[in-house]
Write an enzyme that holds these catalytic residues in place. Sequence first.
Site, PDB file in Angstrom:
ATOM      1  N   ASP A   7       0.861  -1.186   0.000  1.00 29.31           N
ATOM      2  CA  ASP A   7       0.000   0.000   0.000  1.00 29.31           C
ATOM      3  C   ASP A   7       0.906   1.248   0.000  1.00 29.31           C
ATOM      4  O   ASP A   7       1.717   1.411   0.921  1.00 29.31           O
ATOM      5  CB  ASP A   7      -0.881  -0.029   1.261  1.00 29.31           C
ATOM      6  CG  ASP A   7      -1.783   1.194   1.367  1.00 29.31           C
ATOM      7  OD1 ASP A   7      -1.636   2.133   0.559  1.00 29.31           O
ATOM      8  OD2 ASP A   7      -2.619   1.200   2.298  1.00 29.31           O
ATOM      9  N   GLU A  22      30.080   6.600   5.120  1.00 32.82           N
ATOM     10  CA  GLU A  22      29.905   5.180   5.425  1.00 32.82           C
ATOM     11  C   GLU A  22      30.223   4.367   4.184  1.00 32.82           C
ATOM     12  O   GLU A  22      30.538   3.194   4.280  1.00 32.82           O
ATOM     13  CB  GLU A  22      28.452   4.932   5.883  1.00 32.82           C
ATOM     14  CG  GLU A  22      28.145   3.533   6.393  1.00 32.82           C
ATOM     15  CD  GLU A  22      27.699   2.562   5.308  1.00 32.82           C
ATOM     16  OE1 GLU A  22      27.468   1.396   5.623  1.00 32.82           O
ATOM     17  OE2 GLU A  22      27.589   2.949   4.122  1.00 32.82           O
ATOM     18  N   CYS A  25      26.157   6.845  10.317  1.00 32.34           N
ATOM     19  CA  CYS A  25      25.601   8.158   9.936  1.00 32.34           C
ATOM     20  C   CYS A  25      26.080   9.285  10.839  1.00 32.34           C
ATOM     21  O   CYS A  25      25.730  10.445  10.625  1.00 32.34           O
ATOM     22  CB  CYS A  25      24.077   8.119   9.968  1.00 32.34           C
ATOM     23  SG  CYS A  25      23.396   6.824   8.967  1.00 32.34           S
ATOM     24  N   THR A  27      13.955   3.123   2.144  1.00 32.02           N
ATOM     25  CA  THR A  27      14.735   4.130   2.879  1.00 32.02           C
ATOM     26  C   THR A  27      16.133   4.330   2.276  1.00 32.02           C
ATOM     27  O   THR A  27      17.029   4.827   2.941  1.00 32.02           O
ATOM     28  CB  THR A  27      14.848   3.776   4.384  1.00 32.02           C
ATOM     29  OG1 THR A  27      15.612   2.575   4.523  1.00 32.02           O
ATOM     30  CG2 THR A  27      13.507   3.565   5.023  1.00 32.02           C
ATOM     31  N   SER A  84      17.004  -0.455  15.400  1.00 36.07           N
ATOM     32  CA  SER A  84      17.607   0.843  15.140  1.00 36.07           C
ATOM     33  C   SER A  84      16.674   1.975  15.591  1.00 36.07           C
ATOM     34  O   SER A  84      17.112   2.957  16.219  1.00 36.07           O
ATOM     35  CB  SER A  84      17.874   0.936  13.634  1.00 36.07           C
ATOM     36  OG  SER A  84      18.627   2.035  13.342  1.00 36.07           O
ATOM     37  N   HIS A  89      18.664  13.501  12.469  1.00 36.97           N
ATOM     38  CA  HIS A  89      19.117  12.553  11.450  1.00 36.97           C
ATOM     39  C   HIS A  89      17.867  11.851  10.927  1.00 36.97           C
ATOM     40  O   HIS A  89      17.058  11.340  11.712  1.00 36.97           O
ATOM     41  CB  HIS A  89      20.078  11.528  12.067  1.00 36.97           C
ATOM     42  CG  HIS A  89      20.331  10.352  11.161  1.00 36.97           C
ATOM     43  ND1 HIS A  89      20.743  10.508   9.857  1.00 36.97           N
ATOM     44  CD2 HIS A  89      20.196   9.015  11.362  1.00 36.97           C
ATOM     45  CE1 HIS A  89      20.869   9.311   9.306  1.00 36.97           C
ATOM     46  NE2 HIS A  89      20.546   8.391  10.188  1.00 36.97           N
ATOM     47  N   LYS A 117       9.166  10.225  15.477  1.00 34.09           N
ATOM     48  CA  LYS A 117       9.001   9.297  16.604  1.00 34.09           C
ATOM     49  C   LYS A 117       9.836   9.772  17.801  1.00 34.09           C
ATOM     50  O   LYS A 117       9.402   9.710  18.937  1.00 34.09           O
ATOM     51  CB  LYS A 117       9.474   7.892  16.215  1.00 34.09           C
ATOM     52  CG  LYS A 117       8.466   7.071  15.420  1.00 34.09           C
ATOM     53  CD  LYS A 117       9.161   5.807  14.928  1.00 34.09           C
ATOM     54  CE  LYS A 117       8.333   4.996  13.987  1.00 34.09           C
ATOM     55  NZ  LYS A 117       7.568   3.947  14.636  1.00 34.09           N
ATOM     56  N   ASN A 159      17.592   8.657   2.414  1.00 37.87           N
ATOM     57  CA  ASN A 159      18.697   8.685   3.375  1.00 37.87           C
ATOM     58  C   ASN A 159      20.013   9.015   2.679  1.00 37.87           C
ATOM     59  O   ASN A 159      20.290   8.494   1.598  1.00 37.87           O
ATOM     60  CB  ASN A 159      18.801   7.323   4.072  1.00 37.87           C
ATOM     61  CG  ASN A 159      19.603   7.371   5.364  1.00 37.87           C
ATOM     62  OD1 ASN A 159      20.167   8.401   5.723  1.00 37.87           O
ATOM     63  ND2 ASN A 159      19.647   6.261   6.076  1.00 37.87           N
ATOM     64  N   SER A 186      24.135   4.496  13.514  1.00 36.71           N
ATOM     65  CA  SER A 186      23.942   3.137  14.021  1.00 36.71           C
ATOM     66  C   SER A 186      25.255   2.563  14.511  1.00 36.71           C
ATOM     67  O   SER A 186      26.334   2.986  14.132  1.00 36.71           O
ATOM     68  CB  SER A 186      23.379   2.255  12.923  1.00 36.71           C
ATOM     69  OG  SER A 186      22.075   2.653  12.631  1.00 36.71           O
TER      70      SER A 186
HETATM   71  N1  CAA Z   1      -0.806   3.049   5.711  1.00 36.54           N
HETATM   72  C1  CAA Z   1      -0.168   3.843   6.600  1.00 36.54           C
HETATM   73  N2  CAA Z   1       0.809   3.402   7.433  1.00 36.54           N
HETATM   74  C2  CAA Z   1       1.205   2.119   7.320  1.00 36.54           C
HETATM   75  C3  CAA Z   1       0.582   1.232   6.418  1.00 36.54           C
HETATM   76  C4  CAA Z   1      -0.461   1.737   5.579  1.00 36.54           C
HETATM   77  N3  CAA Z   1      -1.077   0.978   4.692  1.00 36.54           N
HETATM   78  N4  CAA Z   1       1.175   0.027   6.540  1.00 36.54           N
HETATM   79  C5  CAA Z   1       2.126   0.144   7.511  1.00 36.54           C
HETATM   80  N5  CAA Z   1       2.133   1.407   7.979  1.00 36.54           N
HETATM   81  C6  CAA Z   1       3.002   1.983   8.998  1.00 36.54           C
HETATM   82  C7  CAA Z   1       3.222   1.086  10.184  1.00 36.54           C
HETATM   83  O1  CAA Z   1       2.159   1.176  11.117  1.00 36.54           O
HETATM   84  C8  CAA Z   1       4.529   1.623  10.738  1.00 36.54           C
HETATM   85  O2  CAA Z   1       4.283   2.796  11.435  1.00 36.54           O
HETATM   86  P1  CAA Z   1       4.894   2.992  12.925  1.00 36.54           P
HETATM   87  O3  CAA Z   1       6.382   2.777  12.787  1.00 36.54           O
HETATM   88  O4  CAA Z   1       4.540   4.387  13.286  1.00 36.54           O
HETATM   89  O5  CAA Z   1       4.270   1.943  13.763  1.00 36.54           O
HETATM   90  C9  CAA Z   1       5.295   2.026   9.467  1.00 36.54           C
HETATM   91  O6  CAA Z   1       4.302   2.119   8.429  1.00 36.54           O
HETATM   92  C10 CAA Z   1       6.352   1.017   9.038  1.00 36.54           C
HETATM   93  O7  CAA Z   1       5.767  -0.233   9.036  1.00 36.54           O
HETATM   94  P2  CAA Z   1       6.600  -1.513   9.453  1.00 36.54           P
HETATM   95  O8  CAA Z   1       7.350  -1.260  10.711  1.00 36.54           O
HETATM   96  O9  CAA Z   1       5.710  -2.670   9.396  1.00 36.54           O
HETATM   97  O10 CAA Z   1       7.619  -1.540   8.226  1.00 36.54           O
HETATM   98  P3  CAA Z   1       8.832  -2.484   7.939  1.00 36.54           P
HETATM   99  O11 CAA Z   1       8.868  -3.671   8.828  1.00 36.54           O
HETATM  100  O12 CAA Z   1       8.810  -2.714   6.482  1.00 36.54           O
HETATM  101  O13 CAA Z   1      10.127  -1.618   8.333  1.00 36.54           O
HETATM  102  C11 CAA Z   1      11.706   0.141   8.396  1.00 36.54           C
HETATM  103  C12 CAA Z   1      10.241  -0.213   8.165  1.00 36.54           C
HETATM  104  C13 CAA Z   1      12.169  -0.320   9.757  1.00 36.54           C
HETATM  105  C14 CAA Z   1      11.873   1.661   8.322  1.00 36.54           C
HETATM  106  C15 CAA Z   1      12.549  -0.488   7.254  1.00 36.54           C
HETATM  107  O14 CAA Z   1      12.269   0.172   6.081  1.00 36.54           O
HETATM  108  C16 CAA Z   1      14.025  -0.479   7.485  1.00 36.54           C
HETATM  109  O15 CAA Z   1      14.570  -1.399   8.087  1.00 36.54           O
HETATM  110  N6  CAA Z   1      14.725   0.569   6.967  1.00 36.54           N
HETATM  111  C17 CAA Z   1      16.147   0.660   7.074  1.00 36.54           C
HETATM  112  C18 CAA Z   1      16.529   0.876   8.484  1.00 36.54           C
HETATM  113  C19 CAA Z   1      16.870   2.237   8.808  1.00 36.54           C
HETATM  114  O16 CAA Z   1      16.749   3.156   8.043  1.00 36.54           O
HETATM  115  N7  CAA Z   1      17.359   2.354  10.031  1.00 36.54           N
HETATM  116  C20 CAA Z   1      17.880   3.552  10.453  1.00 36.54           C
HETATM  117  C21 CAA Z   1      19.284   3.318  10.632  1.00 36.54           C
HETATM  118  S1  CAA Z   1      20.138   4.733  11.057  1.00 36.54           S
HETATM  119  C22 CAA Z   1      20.931   4.946   9.622  1.00 36.54           C
HETATM  120  O17 CAA Z   1      20.568   5.855   8.944  1.00 36.54           O
HETATM  121  C23 CAA Z   1      22.029   4.030   9.335  1.00 36.54           C
HETATM  122  C24 CAA Z   1      23.349   4.590   9.678  1.00 36.54           C
HETATM  123  O18 CAA Z   1      23.654   5.004  10.803  1.00 36.54           O
HETATM  124  C25 CAA Z   1      24.362   4.596   8.608  1.00 36.54           C
END
Ligand code: CAA
Length: 385
Positions: free
Chosen positions: A29, A79, A111, A152, A201, A233, A242, A275, A308
């Site tokens: 979605d 990175e 990051c 992301t 994370s 960040h 959040k 990102n 991270s």
């Molecule tokens: N309509 C609206 N919202 C919806 C939806 C819909 N149809 N379906 C799901 N959602 C919402 C969920 O409710 C959830 O919201 P909340 O977090 O507020 O509860 C959100 O969408 C995400 O849903 P999920 O958690 O189910 O999604 P996911 O399991 O696919 O994971 C994620 C999402 C964790 C961001 C994933 O994309 C990910 O792992 N991304 C990479 C990780 C990341 O960026 N981490 C940060 C690291 S820091 C960094 O930047 C790295 C560094 O230091 C170098």
Amino acid sequence: MAIGIDKLSFYTSEYVLDLVELAQRRGVDPNKYTIGIGQDKQSVIPNYEDVVTMGANAAAKIIDNDDRQQIDLIIFATESGIDNSKSSALYVQKLLNLSEFSRTIEIKQACYAGTFGLMQARDYVANHSGKRVLVIASDIARYGLNTPGEVTQGGGAVAMIVSESPRIATINSDSVYMSRDVADFWRPIDRTEAIVDGHLSTDIYKEMFLTLWQRYKEQSGRTIADFAGFSFHLPYTKMGKKAFDQIIDEADEIPQGRLLKNLKASQKFSRQVGNLYTGSVYLSLLSLLSYAQDLVAGEQLAIFSYGSGAEAELYSITLQENFFKYVPANETKKELADRKKVSVDQYEQIFNSQLLDSHENVSSDHPDADHFQFLGWQNGERRYK
Ligand code: CAA
């Protein structure tokens, strides 16, 4: 003597992917991406761009002859560096025609490294009066096709010149920071995509922000009422929200409305780019400075940097007289609007065509352009123009 960010610029690739189209292709979605995660678009990085070209292209926008005389140190935070030995700062020094009588170094901590670079730059200028430091934070965020992290991804570079009497903002000496060994995101040296536990994370990010916010208040005596805005960040924009939601009720009703409006302003560029790891928090700052209508000189902004692994820092900056004249707001908006849209098929093809094997003498797909490009490999050496 006041020290801080004198100039700030951003560069990303010329290609962009619409995340609604990606969601449709992945059978998700689209609201999950645009509302749940808070991303609309993502920069797609072709094989003629890397952290060096993006960093040099960002810095080229702000370097003038005075800077060429005064830059004494180039700090390159990344990175996704391109060599296990040689610093990306050396390539940038040459491409930008900067003085050989300067120090050049590359730093890494996911990051977070851009912020470490900025703090080192401030301390360096404090000890070397009249000198300037070029800080570049440049990255390509790769999680892989069809992975939860795919939405992301993104990439780009932020360049900053740190000097005495800065025109944009002073960096205040009020940092609080922490680090702890956590397995939320890492990338072994034989991999081009990160290993990530996105939910862990998010938890650590929120926890470190709250811990540092309490510590900041205790050490500085300041409260949320002292800030006109926050930059976070932003691996994805929901992440900053959040974290901020944990403290927003500390503000009274009217300032709360302002802070939330400015949080949205700080997310706008990231929503369209994705990102860029080390540079993300400074793209958020540029976005805040570009879109917030009500910021005035003398006001303070809080900056929360997270990398991270994990390491975080919270500090403040103070806006300088006429700061908005030196913020490339319209230029950045225009460059993002002018990007060429790629289809999901084109994005996948670009994603898979990175030139990762240094053993092959091979050219990149570079078009004829007037910005810096990675031309390809020649006898194991990266060639640039
Ligand atoms: N309509 C609206 N919202 C919806 C939806 C819909 N149809 N379906 C799901 N959602 C919402 C969920 O409710 C959830 O919201 P909340 O977090 O507020 O509860 C959100 O969408 C995400 O849903 P999920 O958690 O189910 O999604 P996911 O399991 O696919 O994971 C994620 C999402 C964790 C961001 C994933 O994309 C990910 O792992 N991304 C990479 C990780 C990341 O960026 N981490 C940060 C690291 S820091 C960094 O930047 C790295 C560094 O230091 C170098």
